[in-house]
Design a protein around this motif. Structure first.
Motif, PDB file in Angstrom:
ATOM      1  N   TYR A 185       0.309   0.999   6.279  1.00 21.12           N
ATOM      2  CA  TYR A 185       1.134   1.768   5.347  1.00 21.12           C
ATOM      3  C   TYR A 185       1.927   0.897   4.396  1.00 21.12           C
ATOM      4  O   TYR A 185       2.340   1.347   3.349  1.00 21.12           O
ATOM      5  CB  TYR A 185       2.094   2.677   6.115  1.00 21.12           C
ATOM      6  N   LEU A 186       2.135  -0.366   4.789  1.00 18.02           N
ATOM      7  CA  LEU A 186       3.021  -1.217   3.995  1.00 18.02           C
ATOM      8  C   LEU A 186       2.481  -1.412   2.581  1.00 18.02           C
ATOM      9  O   LEU A 186       3.154  -1.136   1.592  1.00 18.02           O
ATOM     10  CB  LEU A 186       3.193  -2.559   4.705  1.00 18.02           C
ATOM     11  N   GLU A 187       1.209  -1.852   2.484  1.00 16.78           N
ATOM     12  CA  GLU A 187       0.674  -2.201   1.168  1.00 16.78           C
ATOM     13  C   GLU A 187       0.488  -0.985   0.271  1.00 16.78           C
ATOM     14  O   GLU A 187       0.952  -1.008  -0.870  1.00 16.78           O
ATOM     15  CB  GLU A 187      -0.636  -2.982   1.307  1.00 16.78           C
ATOM     16  N   PRO A 188      -0.171   0.105   0.746  1.00 13.42           N
ATOM     17  CA  PRO A 188      -0.393   1.227  -0.182  1.00 13.42           C
ATOM     18  C   PRO A 188       0.900   1.804  -0.738  1.00 13.42           C
ATOM     19  O   PRO A 188       1.009   1.977  -1.956  1.00 13.42           O
ATOM     20  CB  PRO A 188      -1.104   2.270   0.687  1.00 13.42           C
ATOM     21  N   TYR A 189       1.895   2.045   0.127  1.00  9.93           N
ATOM     22  CA  TYR A 189       3.115   2.674  -0.374  1.00  9.93           C
ATOM     23  C   TYR A 189       3.899   1.733  -1.284  1.00  9.93           C
ATOM     24  O   TYR A 189       4.452   2.158  -2.304  1.00  9.93           O
ATOM     25  CB  TYR A 189       4.003   3.145   0.778  1.00  9.93           C
TER      26      TYR A 189
END
Lengths: 215, 238
Positions: A185-189
């Motif tokens: 979730y870290l990179e996409p958001y």
């Protein structure tokens, strides 16, 4: 979990697809909002009690209820009455209608600031009401309202992120889906946030231009 | 229709959560907005630019993106706490409200004509006193209505908190819809709830506006308009 650049490169094309949908939805619904708001403002100005009551009802309804609720409402209730539409037109329509309500207030405000002598002059020149509106009042209204309208287009653009609730593949929707599929979730958001941030810059530039011109 | 109202305890609970979140974020945004606006009007250029960047940074991605980021991505960073849905929602919406509110406060203070502060300076009134007695009362008559419409939008913002699992009225309504399949009633009820909440909020702020110093002075002046001139002057000065 640490930041992974190769994963970023892998998901970037999909997020870019979301950017295109965001731009498409923003353009379509802002066109709807700007023209609908103008129509509402004119209707409010030329009509008598009934038209005014209609416009007043319209404004109160769409400004008092969250966009998300209206989106769910149209998305789930329309199929029940037999109208089946894909999510994208529903999203564009609802956002356009809601922001038409906001824009009509802006147009109405700018119409009030046009001095009444101008209308008297149009009557004295024997211009038909049609010509008066089309060639004199509407261009002036738009010119005076432009900065405030741009502000509303900017908030409309920010609000398009909500459309992911209906499954429209806007940038937020794509980020959500990518994160869900790969459990990262870290990179996409974070990327979605940064891209949304960058997409604001043209609006801020235009707004500062307007400010310089009017100050 | 009847089936939906069998669920009224859950709906009431959801409504309670929505109201609670709304009150928290509106009250939280108020001091945040004042602080950010004070920084934004600071005489040091660096602070001014930094606070402007901060405000734009909070406002630019919409609340939904910030909310998801704070709830899903923030705990993955080292040393960051895992926020509960309710805390994350209140935190993000408060920040957003403070950023929007700061611009309202700033615009209200800047709208007071510069001549007023200059006059205070010429009269030898101290800076704090001139702000408190001259600038603030005039600025408030702009800030309070602006903040009122912001508060109305903030109530509408609370609708998005259901995305991260806060059980507000929208979340509960979706659940009830799944149970009863009575979509029309549920969403009409939901729309009416939000409409009433925003209308109530508007009324509250309209009442607050009546209490503003400038409005009180105006009413006092109007009440004594028929009296001799000297009375009008004292009425306006009070």
């Amino acid at each position: 979990m640490t930041w992974d650049w190769s994963f970023v490169l892998k998901i970037l094309p999909r997020l870019m697809e979301g950017v295109w949908y965001t731009i498409l939805v923003t353009l379509a619904s802002s066109t709807l909002a700007l023209s609908g708001g103008l129509a509402l403002a004119i209707l409010e100005s030329v009509s008598t009690t009934f038209g005014r009551a209609f416009v007043c009802f319209w404004l109160e309804l769409f400004r008092g209820v969250p966009t998300l609720v209206l989106l769910y409402f149209t998305f789930y209730v329309l199929p029940e009455v037999g109208i089946i539409l894909p999510a994208i037109p529903i999203g564009i329509g609802v956002l356009g209608i809601v922001y038409a309500a906001y824009c009509s207030e802006v147009y109405r405000g700018s119409l009030i600031t046009i001095p009444s002598e101008l209308r008297d002059a149009c009557v004295a020149l024997h211009l038909s009401p049609n010509v008066t509106w089309r060639r004199v009042l509407i261009p002036l209204m738009i010119k005076r309202a432009a900065p405030a309208l741009l502000n509303y287009v900017l908030s409309l653009f920010r609000e398009t992120a909500v459309l992911f609730a209906l499954g429209v593949p806007v940038l937020m929707g794509q980020a959500n889906e990518v994160g869900y599929e790969s459990f990262r979730y870290l990179e996409p958001y974070t990327l979605a946030g940064v891209i949304y941030l960058c997409m604001n810059l043209p609006f801020l530039y235009l707004l500062s231009r307007f400010k310089d011109k009017h100050a | 229709m009847k089936a939906v109202f069998e669920y009224w305890p859950v709906l009431a609970q959801g409504l309670w959560v929505t109201i609670w979140v709304a009150v928290c974020i509106i009250l939280g945004a108020l001091p945040g907005a004042v602080v950010l606006a004070a920084l934004r009007l600071s005489e040091t250029r660096a602070i001014r630019v930094a606070s402007m960047l901060l405000i734009e940074l909070i406002r630019a991605p919409s609340a939904v993106v910030l909310l998801f980021w704070a709830f899903y991505a923030l705990p993955l960073l080292p040393g960051m706490p895992r926020l509960s849905p309710l805390v994350a929602a209140i935190l993000v919406l408060t920040l957003d409200g403070a950023a929007y509110g700061a611009e309202i406060v700033r615009a209200g203070i800047e709208a007071v004509h510069r001549g007023q502060t200059d006059a205070c300076h010429a009269l030898g009134v101290s800076k704090i006193q001139s702000f408190r007695k001259v600038v603030l009362p005039q600025a408030l008559s702009q800030i309070v209505p602006g903040f009122g419409s912001l508060a109305r939008s903030m109530i509408k913002w609370t609708a998005i908190v259901s995305f991260i699992g806060v059980q507000d009225v929208l979340y509960v309504a979706n659940y009830v819809r799944g149970q009863t399949f009575d979509t029309l009633t549920v969403f009409c009820f939901l729309g009416a709830i939000y409409w009433i909440l925003t209308a109530l909020c508007g009324l509250t702020f309209r009442a607050l506006e009546q209490l503003l110093p400038l409005n009180r002075a105006l009413r006092a002046a109007r009440a004594s308009a028929h009296a001799p001139e000297i009375e009008v002057l004292t009425g306006a000065a009070q």
